[in-house]
Design a protein around this motif. Structure first.
Motif, PDB file in Angstrom:
ATOM      1  N   ILE A   1       0.536  -1.082  -0.082  1.00  0.00           N
ATOM      2  CA  ILE A   1      -0.138   0.017  -0.286  1.00  0.00           C
ATOM      3  C   ILE A   1       0.872   1.690  -0.013  1.00  0.00           C
ATOM      4  N   THR A   2       1.998   1.030   0.536  1.00  0.00           N
ATOM      5  CA  THR A   2       2.295   2.529   0.730  1.00  0.00           C
ATOM      6  C   THR A   2       3.256   2.419  -0.401  1.00  0.00           C
ATOM      7  N   SER A   3       3.718   1.113  -0.952  1.00  0.00           N
ATOM      8  CA  SER A   3       4.838   1.586  -2.325  1.00  0.00           C
ATOM      9  C   SER A   3       3.843   1.813  -3.526  1.00  0.00           C
ATOM     10  N   VAL A   4       2.733   1.885  -2.985  1.00  0.00           N
ATOM     11  CA  VAL A   4       1.541   2.530  -4.425  1.00  0.00           C
ATOM     12  C   VAL A   4       1.551   4.036  -4.068  1.00  0.00           C
ATOM     13  N   LEU A   5       1.481   4.402  -2.331  1.00  0.00           N
ATOM     14  CA  LEU A   5       0.943   5.469  -2.348  1.00  0.00           C
ATOM     15  C   LEU A   5       2.347   6.816  -2.883  1.00  0.00           C
ATOM     16  N   GLY A   6       3.864   5.700  -2.310  1.00  0.00           N
ATOM     17  CA  GLY A   6       5.043   6.740  -2.595  1.00  0.00           C
ATOM     18  C   GLY A   6       5.778   6.679  -4.531  1.00  0.00           C
ATOM     19  N   SER A   7       4.187   5.722  -5.345  1.00  0.00           N
ATOM     20  CA  SER A   7       4.825   6.154  -5.966  1.00  0.00           C
ATOM     21  C   SER A   7       5.343   8.575  -6.856  1.00  0.00           C
ATOM     22  N   SER A   8       3.948   8.771  -5.754  1.00  0.00           N
ATOM     23  CA  SER A   8       4.178  10.483  -5.837  1.00  0.00           C
ATOM     24  C   SER A   8       5.774  10.977  -5.233  1.00  0.00           C
ATOM     25  N   TYR A   9       6.530  10.456  -5.042  1.00  0.00           N
ATOM     26  CA  TYR A   9       7.886  10.725  -4.460  1.00  0.00           C
ATOM     27  C   TYR A   9       8.251  10.587  -5.784  1.00  0.00           C
ATOM     28  N   ALA A  10       8.683   9.871  -7.054  1.00  0.00           N
ATOM     29  CA  ALA A  10       9.329   9.938  -8.004  1.00  0.00           C
ATOM     30  C   ALA A  10       8.334  11.502  -8.864  1.00  0.00           C
ATOM     31  N   TYR A  11       7.518  12.010  -8.814  1.00  0.00           N
ATOM     32  CA  TYR A  11       7.139  13.290  -9.743  1.00  0.00           C
ATOM     33  C   TYR A  11       7.759  14.502  -9.830  1.00  0.00           C
ATOM     34  N   SER A  12       9.595  14.367  -9.522  1.00  0.00           N
ATOM     35  CA  SER A  12      10.023  15.862  -9.801  1.00  0.00           C
ATOM     36  C   SER A  12      10.306  15.079 -11.791  1.00  0.00           C
ATOM     37  N   VAL A  13      10.136  14.176 -11.905  1.00  0.00           N
ATOM     38  CA  VAL A  13      11.060  13.797 -13.617  1.00  0.00           C
ATOM     39  C   VAL A  13       9.605  14.066 -14.540  1.00  0.00           C
ATOM     40  N   TYR A  14       8.438  14.480 -14.028  1.00  0.00           N
ATOM     41  CA  TYR A  14       7.723  15.472 -14.836  1.00  0.00           C
ATOM     42  C   TYR A  14       7.719  16.634 -14.997  1.00  0.00           C
TER      43      TYR A  14
END
Length: 412
Positions: free
Chosen positions: A21-34
């Motif tokens: 669950i936290t891994s799904v939520l943590g995908s937002s931490y890779a936002y900087s590539v956008y």
């Protein structure tokens, strides 16, 4: 373990599902590539990074709802399922960003809806880990939130590859589908521990003097000065890390570091790896382990932020080394603060009390990345933002020296 000891065999399965669950939520931490492709689309770094800042703020404030929903319903599965559905749906809606080109669309779909998904699930699963393992509070919470920090290790290169291959919109859609496929089954697995298990291992924890004399309701906790000192320390020490997360790829590019997405992955993996060890060390140091660990870690974090503002940051191996260390130290805060909240205010109302502490993380996530964006748009670099981050990190670390003295008043 004697025959009267409650079995905790189901706890491992719950921990694995919680990490999913936290891994799904943590995908937002890779936002900087956008940030770079969106900045090209909207001609503004500020607007490109704003959805991430709004997500962090929404995440923190809606964690109050998630914490109370868990406490009132008495079941982890309700907030967990809502969390996964909101996250997946928000990402799918975000995939329309290239058709609905106004930046407000991404602020709403990614910043607000995905942020709500984060808020619904994060605090409840962190509190759940401490309930299953009250005698290993720092380590257990560190393991669960390892997923949140570590998932960007996989998602950053995946998103970067997909952006080049199919564009930003389809990248959001793909991540949304992955989130639903992983997250919904995991939400069906998590469950609360039996009360006799919590009572037994809490008694063991009390013998180690890491549980306070009584449980504080949220209204009682916020009336103490120690609540607000924890709150302020979290804001000052997490904010610099959140700025780095939101701007990592851009910061690397401005420093002429090769392969900027790799910097996101390095920070991510060390962010994840910093969580269980920090919790374990703080457990090992005894009843004052949490504030001691926090004081040392966050002072070092401040020194590293200052070094990142110097010409040394232009040397690739030095840059990656500092990014790795900062990822480790930032990740430690996400394990230490929920455990510290339980140390001061008890386990009974932990999900609600920590959700209130967690607001500070959201405030820092709204403020720090936005300040970083403004500074880079105004000056062309991150130097001033990094120096400010350095000073505030050290200040937040020093607050914990005061908390070390105060903690003795709460413990048996």
């Amino acid at each position: 373990m004697d025959e009267n000891t409650p079995s905790r065999t189901g706890g491992l399965k719950v921990l694995v599902a919680s990490v999913a669950i936290t891994s799904v939520l943590g995908s937002s931490y890779a936002y900087s590539v956008y940030v770079r492709p969106l900045a090209s689309l909207w001609e503004s770094t500020f607007w490109a990074s704003l959805p991430f800042s709004v997500l962090i703020a929404t995440f923190a404030f809606s964690s109050i709802i998630g914490g109370r929903l868990y406490a009132r319903k008495g079941s982890i599965r309700i907030p967990a399922l809502l969390s996964m559905l909101l996250t997946g749906i928000g990402l799918l809606l975000s995939s329309l960003v290239e058709a609905i080109t106004h930046s407000i669309w991404l602020v709403i779909t990614y910043g607000v809806i995905v942020g709500l998904g984060n808020g619904m699930g994060y605090v409840p699963v962190v509190a759940l880990a401490r309930k299953w393992y009250p005698d290993k509070a720092g380590l257990a919470t560190g393991v669960v939130i390892l997923g949140y920090g570590g998932s960007a290790l996989a998602f950053a290169p995946l998103k970067s590859y997909l952006i080049e291959l199919v564009g930003v919109g389809w990248t959001f859609a793909t991540v949304g589908l992955i989130s639903l496929i992983i997250g919904v089954p995991a939400a069906a697995i998590v469950r609360d521990p039996p009360q006799e298990l919590v009572a037994y291992f809490s008694r063991f924890a009390k013998r180690r003097a890491v549980i306070p004399k009584r449980d504080y309701k949220p209204g009682e906790a916020v009336e103490t000065p120690d609540f607000w000192m924890l709150w302020a320390s979290f804001m000052l020490t997490a904010g610099p890390g959140l700025m780095l997360i939101g701007h990592m790829a851009n910061l690397a590019a401005l420093n002429n570091i090769p392969n900027p997405p790799l910097a996101v992955s390095v920070f991510s993996v060390m962010n994840a790896l910093g969580r269980p060890p920090a919790g374990w060390v703080s457990d090992l140091l005894g009843k004052f382990g949490r504030p001691i660990t926090m004081s040392v870690f966050f002072t070092i974090q401040g020194l590293l932020f200052y070094m990142l503002s110097t010409p040394l940051a232009g040397i690739p191996w030095v840059f990656f080394l500092m990014v790795a260390a900062l990822g480790f130290l930032y990740g430690s805060s996400l394990a230490l603060f929920p455990a510290a909240t339980g140390d001061f205010f008890g386990l009974k109302h932990l999900s609600e009390n920590y959700s209130l502490i967690f607001i500070s993380w959201g405030v820092s996530g709204l403020v720090f990345p936005s300040i970083g964006s403004y500074i880079v748009d105004s000056t062309g670099g991150y130097g001033l933002a990094l120096i400010i981050s350095s000073i505030l990190s050290v200040l937040g670390g020093l607050f914990n020296l005061y908390l070390k003295k105060r903690l003795a008043l709460y413990l048996q």
